[in-house]
Design an enzyme around this catalytic site. Sequence first.
Site, mmCIF file in Angstrom:
data_model
loop_
_atom_site.group_PDB
_atom_site.id
_atom_site.type_symbol
_atom_site.label_atom_id
_atom_site.label_comp_id
_atom_site.label_asym_id
_atom_site.label_seq_id
_atom_site.Cartn_x
_atom_site.Cartn_y
_atom_site.Cartn_z
ATOM 1 N N SER A 28 0.825 -1.210 0.000
ATOM 2 C CA SER A 28 0.000 0.000 0.000
ATOM 3 C C SER A 28 0.860 1.262 0.000
ATOM 4 O O SER A 28 0.634 2.184 -0.785
ATOM 5 C CB SER A 28 -0.910 0.007 1.228
ATOM 6 O OG SER A 28 -1.701 -1.151 1.279
ATOM 7 N N ARG A 51 8.699 -9.358 -3.517
ATOM 8 C CA ARG A 51 8.719 -10.795 -3.793
ATOM 9 C C ARG A 51 7.637 -11.247 -4.769
ATOM 10 O O ARG A 51 7.736 -12.335 -5.321
ATOM 11 C CB ARG A 51 8.505 -11.581 -2.488
ATOM 12 C CG ARG A 51 9.530 -11.329 -1.428
ATOM 13 C CD ARG A 51 9.192 -12.087 -0.164
ATOM 14 N NE ARG A 51 7.893 -11.693 0.374
ATOM 15 C CZ ARG A 51 7.308 -12.273 1.410
ATOM 16 N NH1 ARG A 51 7.905 -13.297 2.006
ATOM 17 N NH2 ARG A 51 6.139 -11.852 1.854
ATOM 18 N N LYS A 140 3.758 0.210 17.252
ATOM 19 C CA LYS A 140 3.846 -1.067 17.976
ATOM 20 C C LYS A 140 5.276 -1.407 18.389
ATOM 21 O O LYS A 140 5.499 -2.319 19.192
ATOM 22 C CB LYS A 140 3.244 -2.189 17.127
ATOM 23 C CG LYS A 140 1.736 -2.031 16.957
ATOM 24 C CD LYS A 140 1.145 -3.070 16.032
ATOM 25 C CE LYS A 140 -0.376 -2.899 15.940
ATOM 26 N NZ LYS A 140 -0.783 -1.578 15.430
ATOM 27 N N LYS A 152 10.067 -4.914 15.063
ATOM 28 C CA LYS A 152 10.222 -3.556 14.552
ATOM 29 C C LYS A 152 11.077 -2.697 15.485
ATOM 30 O O LYS A 152 11.800 -1.804 15.036
ATOM 31 C CB LYS A 152 8.853 -2.908 14.336
ATOM 32 C CG LYS A 152 8.029 -3.578 13.244
ATOM 33 C CD LYS A 152 8.715 -3.551 11.893
ATOM 34 C CE LYS A 152 8.599 -2.207 11.224
ATOM 35 N NZ LYS A 152 9.152 -2.219 9.836
ATOM 36 N N ASN A 180 -1.638 3.577 12.786
ATOM 37 C CA ASN A 180 -2.446 2.803 11.843
ATOM 38 C C ASN A 180 -2.732 3.614 10.580
ATOM 39 O O ASN A 180 -3.081 4.789 10.644
ATOM 40 C CB ASN A 180 -3.777 2.405 12.483
ATOM 41 C CG ASN A 180 -3.606 1.323 13.533
ATOM 42 O OD1 ASN A 180 -2.516 1.133 14.076
ATOM 43 N ND2 ASN A 180 -4.678 0.612 13.822
ATOM 44 N N ARG A 263 -7.025 -9.920 21.293
ATOM 45 C CA ARG A 263 -6.244 -10.990 20.683
ATOM 46 C C ARG A 263 -4.854 -11.047 21.333
ATOM 47 O O ARG A 263 -4.410 -10.069 21.942
ATOM 48 C CB ARG A 263 -6.087 -10.746 19.184
ATOM 49 C CG ARG A 263 -7.397 -10.690 18.425
ATOM 50 C CD ARG A 263 -7.150 -10.331 16.970
ATOM 51 N NE ARG A 263 -6.544 -9.002 16.839
ATOM 52 C CZ ARG A 263 -6.167 -8.470 15.680
ATOM 53 N NH1 ARG A 263 -6.335 -9.160 14.561
ATOM 54 N NH2 ARG A 263 -5.640 -7.274 15.617
#
Length: 339
Positions: A28, A51, A140, A152, A180, A263
Site C-alpha cells: 500500500s 517478492r 507497535k 520492529k 495505523n 487478541r
Amino acid sequence: SILFENIWSKKSMSLNDAVILVTGGTGSFGKKFTEIVLEEFSPRKIIVFSRDELKQHEMAQQYGDTSMRYFLGDVRDLDRLKRAFRGVDIVVHAAALKQVPACEYNPFEAVKTNVVGAQNVIDAAIDCGVKKVLAISTDKAVNPVNLYGATKLCAEKLFIQGNSYAGGNGTKFSCARYGNVIGSRGSVIPMFMRQRDYGKITITDERMTRFWITLERGVRLVLNSLDQMQGGDMFVPKIPSMRIADLARIVAPDCEIEVIGMRPGEKLHEVLVSRDEARTTLEFEDMFIVQPQFPWWGGCEWTGGTVLPDGFEYSSNNNDHWLSNEELKHMIEDGSFEF
C-alpha cells in the site's frame, strides 16, 4: 484536518534525477509513494523491490512511466539486495511482515524478514554507497507486547546504530514511525466495511484507542523526513486518535457491535513516543524528532524545537487531538482501500 497541513503538505527535497528504491514496493505504501513521486518529481529511476511477481505485473500496468524498474527479490537475500542497490541514491525500507496474529503464529518468519532483513538492507546500503536510507516503523515498536512490535523495535535499533557502521562511508540511516494507516491492506476499516454487509461488527475491547494517518500523509512524512534526516533521527508525526468502538459505529451505524476480547499481543492503547525516549526528543508544531543517544551523534541543526517535560508520553489515549466524526468520514472518503 488542519493537523495534517503545514509541513506534511509541503513539497520536500527534490528527487529529480535521483535513483530511488522501495523495498516492499508493491504494498500500500509503495504504490502511493510511487504515485506521488511520479506526479511531483522526475526521478531517474524508481526501483520496486518485492517478492510478488503478480503485484509487480499489476503495478507495471498501472504505472507506465519509463523511469520504473521492477526487481524480484526478498530482503532476506543479501546478495540480491546488493545487486539491486548498485547505483541507488535513496532507499525507503517498507518491506515487513506486519500482521500481529501472523507474526505471533510464525515468529521465526517474522524475525527473518523484519530483523535479519533490516540488517541485510543496512549492509547492502553501506557496501553499495547508498546516500540515504529511511526505514518505516510503527507505534507497535514502542514498549512492544507482541512479536511484530518487538521485531520492529529491533529494526529501529539496527537502523539508528547503522550510522556507526557506515563510518566515513557517508550512508545515513533514519526512521519514520507512525500509527495505523487508513486504507492499507489489513486495516480495520476495510474489515468493518466487509462485516457491515452481514449486520454485525466485531471489536476486541470498547476502550481501545489507536493513532490514525492516511496513506498520502504517511508518504508526505517520509518525503519530508528524507529531506531533513541527518542520520540517527526518528521522525514521529502528530496525528489524531480515535476509539475503535467509535470508529465501528461511524463505519456501520446500523450494525450490532460484538465485543470478542483482545487478541494475543494486542494493546489497549499505542504509544508513539515513550517516556524514556521523551528525554532526547524535540517537539515541533507538526512532529516530534527522537534523537539518538550515541557518541557519534553530533547534535542537530534543527531550530524551533522544544524540549519535552519530564514524564511526557505521546499515547493514543492521552492525545490532545481526537478525530471527529466529520474528519473520519472525510479521511475514509479520501482513502483508497485495499481488500
